[in-house]
Write an enzyme that holds these catalytic residues in place. Structure first.
Site, short mmCIF file in Angstrom:
data_model
loop_
_atom_site.label_atom_id
_atom_site.label_comp_id
_atom_site.label_asym_id
_atom_site.label_seq_id
_atom_site.Cartn_x
_atom_site.Cartn_y
_atom_site.Cartn_z
N SER A 186 0.80 -1.21 0.00
CA SER A 186 0.00 0.00 0.00
C SER A 186 0.84 1.28 0.00
CB SER A 186 -0.96 -0.04 1.19
OG SER A 186 -1.88 1.00 1.07
N HIS A 187 0.69 2.08 1.07
CA HIS A 187 1.36 3.38 1.11
C HIS A 187 2.79 3.28 1.64
CE1 HIS A 187 -0.50 2.29 4.80
NE2 HIS A 187 0.39 3.03 5.42
N ASP A 222 -2.68 6.51 -3.12
CA ASP A 222 -1.53 5.83 -2.54
C ASP A 222 -0.96 4.76 -3.45
OD1 ASP A 222 -3.58 3.99 -2.25
OD2 ASP A 222 -2.77 3.16 -0.40
N ASP A 243 -1.26 1.53 -3.86
CA ASP A 243 -2.12 0.56 -4.55
C ASP A 243 -3.47 1.15 -4.96
OD1 ASP A 243 -2.78 0.74 -1.82
OD2 ASP A 243 -3.70 -1.24 -1.82
N ASP A 289 -5.99 2.62 -3.31
CA ASP A 289 -7.24 2.54 -2.56
C ASP A 289 -7.47 3.74 -1.64
OD1 ASP A 289 -5.28 1.78 -0.77
OD2 ASP A 289 -6.22 -0.13 -0.21
N ARG A 290 -6.44 4.58 -1.45
CA ARG A 290 -6.63 5.75 -0.60
C ARG A 290 -6.78 7.01 -1.43
NH1 ARG A 290 -2.96 5.35 4.79
NH2 ARG A 290 -3.31 3.15 5.19
N LYS A 319 -11.64 -0.03 -0.41
CA LYS A 319 -11.69 1.41 -0.54
C LYS A 319 -11.14 1.76 -1.92
CE LYS A 319 -7.52 1.97 2.35
NZ LYS A 319 -7.29 0.72 3.09
C1 VG1 Z 1 -3.70 1.29 8.32
C2 VG1 Z 1 -4.88 2.23 8.50
C3 VG1 Z 1 -6.17 1.49 8.22
C4 VG1 Z 1 -6.12 0.87 6.82
C5 VG1 Z 1 -4.89 0.00 6.68
C6 VG1 Z 1 -4.71 -0.51 5.28
O1 VG1 Z 1 -3.80 0.22 9.23
O2 VG1 Z 1 -4.89 2.77 9.79
O3 VG1 Z 1 -7.24 2.39 8.35
O4 VG1 Z 1 -7.26 0.10 6.58
O5 VG1 Z 1 -3.72 0.77 7.00
O6 VG1 Z 1 -4.68 0.53 4.34
P1 VG1 Z 1 -2.98 0.17 10.62
O7 VG1 Z 1 -3.31 -1.16 11.22
O8 VG1 Z 1 -1.54 0.36 10.27
O9 VG1 Z 1 -3.48 1.33 11.42
V1 VG1 Z 1 -3.94 0.32 2.87
O10 VG1 Z 1 -4.11 1.69 1.98
O11 VG1 Z 1 -2.64 -0.39 3.34
O12 VG1 Z 1 -4.69 -1.02 2.13
CO CO Z 2 -3.58 1.33 0.08
#
Ligand code: VG1
Ligand code: CO
Length: 543
Positions: A113-114, A277, A279, A281-282, A376
């Site tokens: 992801s990010h 981000d 991937d 989704d954000r 998302k």
């Molecule tokens: C974080 C965020 C959460 C989100 C997750 C995956 O998780 O707080 O809201 O769903 O990342 O997002 P954590 O457990 O680190 O707080 V993504 O854009 O990685 O799919």
């Molecule tokens: Co993401």
């Protein structure tokens, strides 16, 4: 083609977190690390025989290698067809859509992801099920169990498959279909939004900057915003996915998307700024001179969704993750629809969406989405904003201010403390848990504690219970502090402190949210004994 069973032994710590398995890339590159996790997933879903899967990723370093490994293992496990994005590219929401569109049995999405990408940064694997959504907790628990007892994995000996051209190739008995990553996702967006109205908006001189942060949304945003909707060339910046995201954090928030923030706060600001981000989704939304917090964005999108074709009949309900501000609850209340509070992580929205209880969901971490997929969806949120702007013919700032005047304002901020020693982070959480029963009635930093508990979620659809989802402390006067440990970090523990303060319509107006949150913040520090347990109260990242 012969199937090989290659012996292996369990590898410690293959525990999927909030969003799949995330580790340092070099860990994923260790012999059989990725293979063990993939085989454990096949074992947990009852094998691959006869199944159809979607595979793709965000283009980060090791994406293509991982896909080759997965394709060969899919063939070894008896999968009949894999649909893979050209060049190995699929955004998370596009992968979710392809699973649903093709009635596939699930899919592997390669992304952290990010988190930054590269050989010394992070890699990740997520498994999504038949409904297109992240594996629910029962399944991730099964996968984890399987990683502990694994003795071998199945694969086929074959040379790498060419993923550069669309079309069909065979790998033994298994069919591989390479598809354009954007096409069907774009077609879905065209069914949801009024493209003609948005096209007219751009034709009328509306200006935008979309920062793809060198990550997966580049091709999607270019095709949709510039080619289909007529936004001028150059609207999308950093639009070419790079293996290391240009050495940045592809995390759309005011810290990591600073160049976009600076532009939006300057005289040269376009009408709207947006970013997504790694991937896809954000999303981040910024108006000229005004940053829209994700919690506010969720509430505003929900309040205005009926202006877009897909939601003109209204919403069934709204869900938000527990640490997300209460702004969207106020909208649900006004609309007379259900509102739900779930643990952090998109997987918890799946049942509510499948059961038709909610239409729109969101998280404070810049995630918003709807029942169109089971993830998302960054570009979806941007397009819904554009659709709303095209109909209301007001600026982002006007829409936000108008929202606060109607509903009041939920000042909000998240503090992230990264790479905290795991024992210290646990000590802080344990200390909080131990104090919960005596906190109510105490006063800290001038605020009186009204409620204190640890969030536990009873899924209203399948009855499953998810405990220990974060400590919540509510204060008299509409303040709240939430503590939880991240499930996506790859080094030490990441402690998240979420702060919010409600100020009713016509209430005091602060230009800096941190001023509005000062008392809640100080009370949170005091109650958690943060300085004493983790040795600091200055976060690494404030969003
Ligand atoms: C974080 C965020 C959460 C989100 C997750 C995956 O998780 O707080 O809201 O769903 O990342 O997002 P954590 O457990 O680190 O707080 V993504 O854009 O990685 O799919
Ligand atoms: Co993401």
């Amino acid at each position: 083609m012969t199937i090989e069973l290659i012996q292996t032994t369990p590898i410690e710590g293959q525990m999927p977190g909030t969003s799949g398995l995330r580790k340092k890339t070099r860990v994923f590159m260790e012999p059989t690390y990725l293979e063990n996790f993939i085989q454990a997933t096949f074992d947990a879903i009852g094998g691959g025989a006869g199944k159809r899967l979607i595979v793709g990723g965000d283009g980060r370093f090791f994406n293509r290698d991982a896909i080759q490994t997965i394709l060969k293992m899919a063939a070894g496990n008896g999968v009949v067809e894999v649909i893979v994005g050209q060049g190995g590219i699929l955004s998370t929401p596009a992968a979710s859509h392809l699973i649903r569109l093709n009635k596939a049995d699930g899919g592997f999405i390669l992304s952290a992801s990010h988190n930054p990408g590269g050989i010394d940064e992070d890699f990740g694997v997520k498994f999504n099920g038949q409904n297109g959504g992240p594996a629910p907790e029962q399944l991730t628990a099964k996968i984890f169990e399987a990683t502990k007892t694994i003795t071998g994995f199945k694969t086929v000996p074959a040379s790498d498959i060419d993923l550069n051209a669309t079309g069909t190739v065979q790998l033994g008995e298994m069919k591989i279909t390479v598809v354009d990553p954007v096409e069907s996702y774009q077609a879905l967006m065209e069914t949801l939004f009024d493209f003609a109205a948005i096209r007219a908006l751009f034709a009328g001189g509306f200006t935008m900057r979309f920062d793809a942060m060198h990550a997966v949304t580049g091709p999607y945003a270019t095709a949709i915003l510039e080619n289909a909707l007529g936004a001028p060339d150059g609207t999308v910046v950093n639009g070419k996915p790079l293996e290391d995201f240009g050495k940045g954090h592809p995390d759309p928030n005011p810290i990591w998307a600073k160049p976009l923030m600076d532009l939006m706060m300057s005289d040269a600001a376009p009408d709207i700024g947006a970013a997504s981000d790694g991937d896809g989704d954000r999303n981040m939304i910024v108006g000229r001179g005004v940053y829209v917090t994700p919690s506010d964005s969720l509430a505003i999108l929900a309040a205005n969704a009926h202006l877009a074709p897909a939601y003109k009949g209204g919403l069934a309900g709204i869900a938000r993750s527990m640490p997300t501000s209460a702004a969207s609850d106020r909208v649900a209340e006004k609309l007379g629809i259900g509102s739900y509070e779930t643990p952090t992580g998109w997987k918890f929205f799946g049942n509510l969406l499948d059961a038709g209880k909610v239409t729109i969901c969101g998280e404070e971490s810049a995630g918003t989405g709807s029942n169109h997929v089971r993830e998302k969806d960054g570009l979806w949120a941007v397009l819904l904003w554009l659709n709303i702007l095209a109909v209301r013919k007001q600026s982002v700032a006007q829409i936000v201010t108008d929202h606060w005047q109607t509903y009041g304002r939920d000042y909000y901020s998240r503090f992230d403390f990264e790479d905290v020693a795991i024992n210290q982070a646990n000590e802080l959480m344990q200390g909080l848990r131990a104090s919960l029963s005596s906190l109510a009635g105490q006063t800290h930093a001038g605020l009186s504690v009204a409620t204190a508990d640890e969030f536990s979620y009873d899924d209203p659809v399948d009855g499953s219970v998810s405990k220990n989802q974060g400590v919540r402390i509510g204060f008299e006067g509409g303040g709240r502090a939430v503590f939880r440990l991240s499930g996506t970090g790859t080094q030490g523990a990441t402690l998240r402190l979420y702060l919010e303060q409600y100020s009713g319509a016509g209430g005091e107006i602060h230009t800096d949210p941190q001023t509005a949150l000062q008392n809640v913040r100080d009370a949170a520090f005091a109650i958690s004994k943060m300085q004493a347990t983790i040795g600091r109260t200055t976060p690494d990242v404030i969003t």
